[in-house]
Design a protein around this motif. Structure first.
Motif, PDB file in Angstrom:
ATOM      1  N   ASN A 180      -6.824  -5.317  49.605  1.00  0.00           N
ATOM      2  CA  ASN A 180      -5.577  -4.852  49.001  1.00  0.00           C
ATOM      3  C   ASN A 180      -5.814  -3.980  47.796  1.00  0.00           C
ATOM      4  O   ASN A 180      -5.063  -3.047  47.521  1.00  0.00           O
ATOM      5  CB  ASN A 180      -4.729  -6.035  48.537  1.00  0.00           C
ATOM      6  CG  ASN A 180      -4.325  -6.906  49.690  1.00  0.00           C
ATOM      7  OD1 ASN A 180      -4.505  -6.515  50.828  1.00  0.00           O
ATOM      8  ND2 ASN A 180      -3.808  -8.072  49.398  1.00  0.00           N
ATOM      9  N   ASN A 181      -6.839  -4.312  47.036  1.00  0.00           N
ATOM     10  CA  ASN A 181      -7.011  -3.623  45.762  1.00  0.00           C
ATOM     11  C   ASN A 181      -8.122  -2.587  45.796  1.00  0.00           C
ATOM     12  O   ASN A 181      -8.301  -1.847  44.842  1.00  0.00           O
ATOM     13  CB  ASN A 181      -7.280  -4.655  44.664  1.00  0.00           C
ATOM     14  CG  ASN A 181      -6.091  -5.582  44.510  1.00  0.00           C
ATOM     15  OD1 ASN A 181      -4.979  -5.121  44.274  1.00  0.00           O
ATOM     16  ND2 ASN A 181      -6.293  -6.864  44.698  1.00  0.00           N
ATOM     17  N   LEU A 182      -8.845  -2.528  46.921  1.00  0.00           N
ATOM     18  CA  LEU A 182      -9.966  -1.600  46.998  1.00  0.00           C
ATOM     19  C   LEU A 182      -9.552  -0.127  46.827  1.00  0.00           C
ATOM     20  O   LEU A 182     -10.180   0.596  46.051  1.00  0.00           O
ATOM     21  CB  LEU A 182     -10.725  -1.803  48.314  1.00  0.00           C
ATOM     22  CG  LEU A 182     -12.063  -1.074  48.361  1.00  0.00           C
ATOM     23  CD1 LEU A 182     -13.014  -1.660  47.337  1.00  0.00           C
ATOM     24  CD2 LEU A 182     -12.673  -1.156  49.742  1.00  0.00           C
ATOM     25  N   PRO A 183      -8.480   0.329  47.537  1.00  0.00           N
ATOM     26  CA  PRO A 183      -8.138   1.748  47.405  1.00  0.00           C
ATOM     27  C   PRO A 183      -7.969   2.171  45.950  1.00  0.00           C
ATOM     28  O   PRO A 183      -8.495   3.204  45.534  1.00  0.00           O
ATOM     29  CB  PRO A 183      -6.814   1.863  48.170  1.00  0.00           C
ATOM     30  CG  PRO A 183      -6.849   0.761  49.141  1.00  0.00           C
ATOM     31  CD  PRO A 183      -7.601  -0.358  48.481  1.00  0.00           C
ATOM     32  N   LEU A 184      -7.266   1.356  45.189  1.00  0.00           N
ATOM     33  CA  LEU A 184      -7.016   1.696  43.793  1.00  0.00           C
ATOM     34  C   LEU A 184      -8.312   1.682  42.997  1.00  0.00           C
ATOM     35  O   LEU A 184      -8.569   2.550  42.161  1.00  0.00           O
ATOM     36  CB  LEU A 184      -6.025   0.685  43.210  1.00  0.00           C
ATOM     37  CG  LEU A 184      -4.953   1.270  42.309  1.00  0.00           C
ATOM     38  CD1 LEU A 184      -4.155   2.311  43.064  1.00  0.00           C
ATOM     39  CD2 LEU A 184      -4.035   0.167  41.811  1.00  0.00           C
ATOM     40  N   ALA A 185      -9.150   0.675  43.274  1.00  0.00           N
ATOM     41  CA  ALA A 185     -10.416   0.560  42.564  1.00  0.00           C
ATOM     42  C   ALA A 185     -11.314   1.761  42.858  1.00  0.00           C
ATOM     43  O   ALA A 185     -11.904   2.352  41.949  1.00  0.00           O
ATOM     44  CB  ALA A 185     -11.112  -0.739  42.959  1.00  0.00           C
ATOM     45  N   VAL A 186     -11.385   2.138  44.143  1.00  0.00           N
ATOM     46  CA  VAL A 186     -12.207   3.294  44.524  1.00  0.00           C
ATOM     47  C   VAL A 186     -11.724   4.538  43.793  1.00  0.00           C
ATOM     48  O   VAL A 186     -12.502   5.295  43.219  1.00  0.00           O
ATOM     49  CB  VAL A 186     -12.141   3.517  46.056  1.00  0.00           C
ATOM     50  CG1 VAL A 186     -12.753   4.857  46.431  1.00  0.00           C
ATOM     51  CG2 VAL A 186     -12.858   2.398  46.778  1.00  0.00           C
ATOM     52  N   TYR A 187     -10.419   4.705  43.775  1.00  0.00           N
ATOM     53  CA  TYR A 187      -9.834   5.868  43.116  1.00  0.00           C
ATOM     54  C   TYR A 187     -10.219   5.886  41.640  1.00  0.00           C
ATOM     55  O   TYR A 187     -10.636   6.912  41.099  1.00  0.00           O
ATOM     56  CB  TYR A 187      -8.313   5.820  43.275  1.00  0.00           C
ATOM     57  CG  TYR A 187      -7.622   7.087  42.872  1.00  0.00           C
ATOM     58  CD1 TYR A 187      -7.682   8.214  43.684  1.00  0.00           C
ATOM     59  CD2 TYR A 187      -6.907   7.171  41.681  1.00  0.00           C
ATOM     60  CE1 TYR A 187      -7.060   9.379  43.324  1.00  0.00           C
ATOM     61  CE2 TYR A 187      -6.272   8.332  41.320  1.00  0.00           C
ATOM     62  CZ  TYR A 187      -6.347   9.439  42.147  1.00  0.00           C
ATOM     63  OH  TYR A 187      -5.720  10.585  41.779  1.00  0.00           O
ATOM     64  N   GLY A 188     -10.110   4.735  41.002  1.00  0.00           N
ATOM     65  CA  GLY A 188     -10.445   4.644  39.586  1.00  0.00           C
ATOM     66  C   GLY A 188     -11.902   4.980  39.332  1.00  0.00           C
ATOM     67  O   GLY A 188     -12.228   5.762  38.421  1.00  0.00           O
TER      68      GLY A 188
END
Lengths: 361, 439
Positions: free
Chosen positions: A317-325
């Motif tokens: 769930n949180n990977l996309p945001l983390a990758v982006y960051g």
């Protein structure tokens, strides 16, 4: 005093003939139009070879591109930070939605122009307030715009559909094309035609005297004022132009997805646009393209990755945001000027390498 | 200046070329074939869903797909349905309608799913219903109780799942009228179809008792103004037509204000285990330890699926087995059960559609009226009705957060019809025999 500053301005601008000659010896307008035509041709060709969903993604890149380009003009060229750009997309989307639902006889291009005009008006008001604010105050005020505006839907649930928002289908495809050109492909064409035309206008403006005025205000307000530039007017105009771009982006999004709902225009959207601009490179319109691509594809890739790796839901769930960051941090550390800065550095190094090689020969 | 005019003219001209007719609502002229079967191979069938795994509705609801996946794992391990394993693809839309449209287009156009199962949310799913019906994609068991899923004439591929908000509102209103007669009632509701449709039902019974109506926007987590307004209006009963996060926020803020009221909560936000987790989490964020048992004690809710605490129920026995085997680390809540039942019901329809699968056959199986499942009230599925569960029971939460049924399952319609006992003869899992016999 007025006479003096006019004289100074004349002196400052005397050296630059308008329109300035360019590398290719063409006036910038012609060159930009040709570039846009070439780009459109490439995109149209691309829409024929990719699958329908990639067409949707192409169009998504298109509307993000114009939104980020507007922000680049405002922040990169004029030095005004906006944390509330999503609000203008909100206005654009709802204008198109309301027109499609209540004035169905209007052609889509008119809907889009009206959406741009509506956000332009909002941009004038916001810009007039913003022109008096600096730095954190400006950021706060624009953020308030992004937080507050979607709440309007709660105030007028009958007209704007409350939290539910509005759903509709925009029909813009000429009857002759029905059955031959699939909807997503046609949508990609319309989005990119609009976006490229708007970009031609933006590129031209930033290369003209107005562009130099924008940068002068950004770099040093006092000397700009001494040079006879009207600071407030310039700032408001920059705000209006970027708001129009935001409105176009929102209108195109509504066209593409057939929805306008408050849940789509949260402050997160505004911040993503800002992040995309920083990632792409603040000082250049090309940066907007990298930013828009990043917005669409980082999300897609990291989701594909999570599907492929079959990670636990909480991580996934949180990977996309983390990758982006992480990508944002790495890019900004490596190239403070964003991706476009990296591209520029690479180009410089390549040409230097070539020159030394030629020197050796 | 002149150049700007030229540019404006060029822009206008190009846009004119881009479109010659009005942009209003019209059919696009595209046609899709319901006789097709994309996503189906000899050994598998691919289905998809959109869920809020992140964002404002994720607390609680993100566990639904976990339950559904566990049930599909169980089904697949038993050989699948008609020899096909079910592949279940979950896309996160963050409860953001724009993302919903994007991910659903991805599921349909790129991944080529055979059907959509349990797409979650009214503001989200309402944006894709037309697309799915144009593309002739079966859109089954939508996770929402809005009335719009039950419109077979306009949306022949779409089927509801939950009891719709109007039916549920009628049953709640009827119960309040009988059991809390004369008390002042305040409404707290999600400011969209959840709220609107609930009030259509509630108002039939308790319009005269209602002293205040307060809507919340799912993008804004500050509910202090609404709760204060309810307190100031003197409401002794708060009917909360809210998703779990907002039920918990309302309870917590009422407690903070020292405002004691009898909460009556819709099934979408009345799962004790989910509420307990949320109350503890929100409390921790606010820097306080909260006793969920104390806050939830006496809360009245409505439901239509067997409660997780009914140990003797044959369905709960099966669901507990599946839970133990496939997701032992996940807390078994009514929300997880919601997903498991949804998956099981889908599997039943898939079995009835037969080995020679098409999209139309799946839709026919759904509307055959033969679907019986774990629910405590019957489905409303027929050719003319695409309504999900048709009624609800009323329960009360005990101090240890178990529940006690205080009114047996009742059924009613979405108009002004009477409320009658459900009297459902439920089949056991063995009688449904999901894996036996090939059709």
């Amino acid at each position: 005093m007025a006479g003096k500053s006019t004289a100074l301005r004349d002196r400052l601008t005397a050296g630059t003939p308008a329109p300035p000659a360019t590398r290719a010896g063409m006036p910038p307008l012609v060159r930009h139009l040709l570039l846009a035509l070439a780009a459109l041709a490439v995109i149209v060709a691309l829409t024929f070879v990719v699958d329908p969903f990639t067409n949707v993604r192409l169009a998504t890149v298109g509307y993000y591109l114009i939104a980020v380009a507007g922000l680049t003009l405002l922040t990169g060229f004029n030095g005004q930070v906006s944390l509330g750009h999503g609000a203008f997309m909100f206005i654009g989307a709802y204008t198109v939605a309301l027109l499609v639902l209540h004035v169905p006889s209007l052609p889509f291009w008119a809907d889009l122009l009206l959406a741009a005009a509506a956000s332009g008006v909002a941009g004038t008001l916001a810009g007039a307030a913003a022109a008096r604010l600096h730095g954190p105050y400006l950021a706060g005020a624009t953020l308030a715009l992004a937080v507050g505006l979607p709440a309007v839907t709660q105030r007028f649930p009958e007209l704007l559909g409350g939290s539910n928002g509005l759903a509709f289908t925009v029909n813009s495809r000429p009857a002759a094309l029905a059955g031959t050109i699939p909807t997503p492909q046609w949508q990609a064409w319309v989005v990119w035609t609009t976006v490229l035309l708007a970009l031609v206008v933006l590129a031209n403006l930033t290369r003209s005297r107005f562009g130099r005025t924008l940068r002068a205000v950004r770099d040093d307000e006092v000397s700009a004022e001494l040079a006879g530039i009207h600071i407030g007017r310039t700032k408001i105009l920059a705000f209006v132009l970027s708001a129009v771009c935001g409105g176009l982006a929102g209108g195109l999004q509504a066209f593409l997805l057939g929805t306008a709902a408050p849940g789509s225009f949260t402050p997160v959207l505004s911040l993503s646009l800002l992040a995309a601009m920083v990632l792409g490179g603040i000082g250049s319109m090309w940066g907007a393209l990298w930013g828009a691509l990043a917005l669409v594809y980082f999300q897609a890739w990291s989701e594909d990755l999570t599907h492929a790796l079959e990670l636990g839901t909480d991580i996934a769930n949180n990977l996309p945001l983390a990758v982006y960051g992480v990508v944002l941090i790495v890019v900004v550390l490596a190239f403070p000027q964003g991706i476009q800065g990296g591209v520029r550095a690479l180009r410089t190094r390549l040409s230097r390498l070539r020159r030394t090689e030629e020197g050796h020969r | 200046m002149k150049r700007t005019t030229v540019l404006a003219a060029a822009l206008a001209a190009a846009l004119t070329l881009a479109s010659c007719s009005g942009a209003g609502e019209q059919q696009t002229g595209d046609t899709a074939d319901a006789g097709a079967a994309p996503g189906v191979t000899d050994t598998s069938v691919l289905i998809g869903t959109h869920q809020p795994l992140t964002g404002p509705a994720a607390p609680g609801y993100s566990r639904i797909s976990v339950g559904a996946r566990a049930m599909f794992d169980y089904i697949n391990e038993n050989g699948g349905i008609n020899g096909r394993k079910i592949e279940y693809r979950v896309e996160d839309d963050g409860y953001n309608p724009t993302r919903t449209v994007e991910v659903v287009k991805k599921l349909v156009l790129q991944d080529q799913v055979f059907a959509l199962l349990g797409g979650l949310g009214t503001p989200t799913h309402s944006k894709v219903i037309e697309f799915l019906n144009t593309e002739k994609v079966p859109d089954l068991l939508v996770s929402s109780g809005a009335l719009m899923w039950d419109d077979p004439a306009k949306s022949p591929m779409t089927f509801g799942y939950q009891v719709d908000y109007t039916r549920e509102g009628k049953i709640q209103g009827d119960w309040i009228k009988k059991n809390l007669a004369g008390k002042k009632v305040g409404l707290m509701f999600q400011n969209d179809d959840v709220g609107r449709d609930s009030q259509t039902g509630l108002d039939q019974f308790i319009a005269g008792q209602i002293v205040s109506r307060q809507g919340y926007d799912p993008a804004n987590t500050d509910v202090v103004p609404q709760i204060s307004a309810l307190r100031d209006a003197g409401a002794e009963v708060i009917v909360c037509s809210c998703v779990p996060a907002y039920t918990a926020l309302s309870i917590l803020n009422a407690a903070k204000l020292g405002y004691r009221a009898q909460f009556v909560v819709s099934s979408i936000g009345a799962d004790p285990a989910t509420l307990t987790g949320l109350l503890q989490e929100f409390g921790k964020r606010g820097g306080t330890e909260v006793s969920a048992g104390q806050l939830l004690n006496g809360l009245v809710g409505t439901g239509y699926l067997p409660d997780v605490s009914r140990a003797d129920d044959p369905w709960i026995k099966l669901l507990r087995e599946v839970h133990q085997k496939y997701i032992p680390n996940e807390q078994l809540t009514n929300t997880v059960i919601f997903g498991m039942v949804q998956a099981f019901t889908f599997a039943q329809a898939l079995k009835a559609a037969g080995r020679d699968l098409t999209r139309q056959k799946l839709v026919d199986a759904m509307s055959s009226g033969a679907l019986e499942g774990p629910g405590l009230t019957p489905f409303g599925f027929t050719q003319q009705s695409h309504s999900g569960y048709t009624g609800a029971f009323v329960f009360k939460i005990n101090p240890d957060t178990t529940t006690t049924e205080i009114q047996p399952p009742m059924v009613t319609d979405r108009a002004t019809g009477p409320i009658t006992p459900a009297n459902l003869q439920r089949k056991t899992p063995q009688e449904i025999n999901l894996f036996g016999g090939t059709s």
